[in-house]
Design an enzyme around this catalytic site. Structure first.
Site, PDB file in Angstrom:
ATOM      1  N   HIS B 215       0.882  -1.379  -0.401  1.00 36.66           N
ATOM      2  CA  HIS B 215      -0.427   0.209  -0.390  1.00 36.66           C
ATOM      3  C   HIS B 215       0.748   1.526   0.156  1.00 36.66           C
ATOM      4  CE1 HIS B 215      -4.437  -1.505   0.912  1.00 36.66           C
ATOM      5  NE2 HIS B 215      -3.594  -2.982   0.220  1.00 36.66           N
ATOM      6  N   SER B 219       1.242  -0.668  -6.289  1.00 36.64           N
ATOM      7  CA  SER B 219       1.742  -2.054  -6.936  1.00 36.64           C
ATOM      8  C   SER B 219       2.155  -2.204  -8.143  1.00 36.64           C
ATOM      9  CB  SER B 219       0.301  -3.039  -7.143  1.00 36.64           C
ATOM     10  OG  SER B 219       0.454  -3.550  -8.027  1.00 36.64           O
ATOM     11  N   LYS B 243     -12.698  -7.995  -9.128  1.00 30.60           N
ATOM     12  CA  LYS B 243     -11.112  -9.122 -10.050  1.00 30.60           C
ATOM     13  C   LYS B 243     -10.688 -10.345  -9.200  1.00 30.60           C
ATOM     14  CE  LYS B 243      -7.984  -8.305 -13.997  1.00 30.60           C
ATOM     15  NZ  LYS B 243      -7.520  -7.708 -14.985  1.00 30.60           N
ATOM     16  N   GLU B 287       7.322 -33.586   0.594  1.00 28.22           N
ATOM     17  CA  GLU B 287       5.769 -33.439  -0.631  1.00 28.22           C
ATOM     18  C   GLU B 287       6.336 -32.648  -2.040  1.00 28.22           C
ATOM     19  OE1 GLU B 287       1.518 -33.086   0.899  1.00 28.22           O
ATOM     20  OE2 GLU B 287       3.049 -34.769   0.483  1.00 28.22           O
TER      21      GLU B 287
END
Lengths: 284, 398
Positions: B215, B219, B243, B287
């Site tokens: 923030h 972005s 979205k 895994e």
């Protein structure tokens, strides 16, 4: 389905009918085979073919009701399979992670579960020799008090616990079924390989020998719903039971999945419409 | 200071006025955050991760209620939970599937950052917090896998203990601190349970930090600095809420499909066998999400250097903003399209091949495949990134 459930009260009362389990080896043919095998060794190409012959055969694919993402357990077969387990397998195998109460999920009423539990004898305390009637909260009892006792009773082999055998056994239910029905009882099987390995000939077992005597026999159990108890039918039913025991909630999961997937599809369509609408006036 | 005007970024930022209560201020700030309008669906992976994290914390807390970290009880309590606790099977499959989806989404998130060079200034701090998060999630996932105390849990802890023990000088000490004894047992389970639990909440904290930095810095955009212009931005709500929600629902569909219809994709059958210290399984493998690092570990003949190479594969991510020290964030392929595409492809293929090699225990041909993949993985970070940064600088100065 309803037919199955009405036939239920009697099914857990079906008793085991134990037949002769061991087939005597034919000594003469075993010796002949040993001589033959020795000849092969002398020829020098045996190593490879012997190693290849030790690989378990590929189990034929069966059309199980629980196969595939949308399959479901045939609960009638699970219940018949329980009969086979109780009458045959439980003599040597434990099912330690399963409680009698878990059988309610196969469609039994609480009273039927209590009666089912009461048909078993469980130790009064861990390791105790004294037995009492089973209660729904008890786990299926181990036929042997210690692994040493199991080993002593089974020619050195400990019968595995069957709680998760459906997912643990390499090859899965197909191979369990194949192993149960794949005993080579013909005269050929008596051919002891080399130093006469212990066990029974079965081409689905590792090295084609298994320590488990052929467990299933014609009419070893009496099915409450009248299904003829052939070896193949018993094997099919007990395999379905073991697959169910290994994943008792697979059906609930699949049912939930269908509902959630439909809901999310609907939601996704609405969201696509909403997103197009909100973004409709945004210039690229 | 009273006469000095506030710096411009303070006046334009959407910080709430003092009159608003903090929670409302945070909410209005979040909803009015401006984001580049050309963010593609890869940018919704962050929202997916948030949702999966919430799911993991919620299901994990409820699972912990019926779990006992004791070597004699752990396996049977997990079995009892899965077989008999009300909806226990649902909670456990949510947690198991969530772990795989968390790691998958994280790898995708990191890959997006590498593609669009989201690590470039001014977002170096954001990238660092993110890589720390990746490390924390990996440690949490490992600790969680030990808890059910199946065969793979036990032998996984054993292999990890031996790997830690291979560190020179302090290795044996670290190993005994990690295992709490000579071999995995109840003390190990206590350690892993506490670690799993504590790290889960540390991750929540680090995620808050990650989002706060995002923030503060704004972005990145698929079109680089051009897309980050104020004129190209839209408020978070309603444009990106809808979205992100769509992205989350699409992930939910994949999640449901794996959890309900193809659970064998994310479960390891061998872990349904109770831990047995006397019986080493023929195939000890972690895994799927650790397989690439496991492959790199085995591709190196020395235990310690294997550990170094495989740990370094994560640590190298921390150095990415300095290995590629170009200033503006723009997609990696903007300048050297084909070469960058090839390099990225090599990175992805190397990662997958390293995983496959790890799965095949790096034997025979897989040994060389594993080595080649390890080389390819490092070549991207230590070769391609510095090279293209230097070439770009030279291009600018020329």
């Amino acid at each position: 389905m309803t037919g199955t459930f009405t036939a239920l009260p009697a099914f857990f009362l079906c008793g085991p009918k134990r037949g002769p389990v061991e087939q005597p080896f034919l000594q003469v043919q075993r010796t002949m085979a040993r001589v033959f095998l020795g000849g092969l060794l002398a020829l020098g190409w045996c190593g490879q073919s012997y190693a290849q012959s030790l690989m378990p055969d590929k189990a034929p694919v069966q059309n199980w009701s629980f196969n595939g993402p949308l399959g479901h357990f045939d609960l009638a077969a699970v219940q018949r399979g329980y009969g086979v387990f109780a009458g045959v397998c439980a003599a040597c195998h434990s099912l330690k992670d399963v409680h009698f109460a878990d059988m309610a999920q196969t469609g039994l009423t609480p009273d039927e579960v209590i009666a089912l539990a009461a048909s078993w004898k469980v130790p009064v305390a861990v390791g105790s020799e004294r037995l009492r009637k089973g209660l729904p909260d008890d786990a299926f009892p181990n036929p042997y008090t210690t692994p040493e006792a199991a080993r002593a009773a089974n020619n050195g082999a400990v019968p595995p616990d069957l709680s998760r055998i459906g997912v643990l056994y390499p090859g899965g239910p197909d191979r369990i079924f194949a192993l149960l029905t794949g005993y080579d009882t013909g005269p050929k099987q008596a051919g002891g390989q080399g130093a006469a390995p212990p066990g029974f000939a079965n081409r689905y077992a590792i090295a084609h020998r298994t320590a488990m005597p052929p467990p299933l026999h014609q009419d070893a159990v009496v099915n409450a719903d009248g299904t003829p108890a052939t070896v193949e039918q018993e094997a099919k039913d007990v395999t379905t039971f073991l697959a169910w025991v290994s994943a008792p909630h697979a059906d609930s999961k699949r049912r939930l999945g269908v509902g959630v997937a439909l809901y999310l599809c609907f939601l996704a369509i609405l969201l696509v419409i909403l997103k197009r609408r909100i973004w409709s006036h945004v210039a690229k | 200071m009273s006469g000095t005007p506030l710096p411009p970024q303070h006046t334009v930022s959407a910080l709430a006025p003092d009159t608003q209560p903090p929670a409302q201020g945070f909410l209005s700030h979040t909803l009015s955050l401006r984001l580049p309008r050309d963010l593609n669906m890869l940018w919704t992976v962050g929202a997916m991760l948030l949702v999966v994290l919430a799911l993991m914390v919620a299901s994990g807390l409820t699972l912990a209620l019926s779990y006992t970290p004791d070597a004699n009880l752990a396996f049977s309590t997990v079995e009892a939970l899965e077989r008999r606790a009300p909806s226990g099977w649902l909670l456990r499959s949510l947690h198991i599937t969530g772990a795989s989806f968390f790691m998958l989404a994280l790898y995708l998130h990191v890959f997006r950052g590498l593609c669009y060079r989201s690590y470039a200034p001014p977002r170096r701090g954001l990238w660092l917090v993110g890589v720390m998060l990746l490390v924390m999630v990996m440690v949490t996932a490992f600790a969680g896998y030990v808890l059910p105390w199946g065969q793979m849990s036990y032998w996984g802890a054993d292999v990890a203990g031996k790997a830690v023990g291979a560190i020179p000088l302090i290795g044996p000490l670290l190993e005994s601190v990690f295992l709490g004894g000579d071999s995995p047992g109840t003390p190990t389970l206590h350690r892993m349970f506490v670690l799993h639990f504590t790290l889960a909440f540390s991750i929540v904290g680090a995620v808050i930090l990650h989002v706060a930095v995002l923030h503060a810095k704004g972005s990145n955009s698929p079109s680089g600095i051009k897309g980050q212009a104020a004129a190209q931005s839209l408020p978070f709500h309603p444009y990106f809420t809808v979205k992100d929600l769509l992205g989350v629902v699409l992930m939910g569909m994949a999640f449901t499909a794996v959890m309900c219809f193809w659970p064998q994709l994310v479960t390891e059958p061998a872990n349904y066998r109770p831990a047995n210290p006397l019986h080493t399984p023929a195939d000890i493998e972690p895994e799927w999400y650790f397989l690439p690092f496991y492959g790199m570990l085995q591709a190196v003949p020395s235990k310690f250097f294997g550990l170094l190479i495989s740990g370094g594969a994560v640590v190298v991510l921390l150095c990415v903003p300095w290995l590629d020290n170009r200033q503006n964030s723009s997609p990696i392929w903007l300048r050297y399209g084909r070469v960058a595409g090839l390099a990225l492809g090599m990175l992805v293929v190397s990662f997958i091949v390293a995983g496959l090699a790890g799965r095949h225990h790096v034997q025979g041909g897989w040994l060389w495949a594993g080595r080649l993949a390890t080389f390819g993985y490092y070549a991207y970070f230590l070769g391609f990134l510095p090279w293209q940064a230097r070439a770009a600088r030279k291009g600018v100065s020329a």
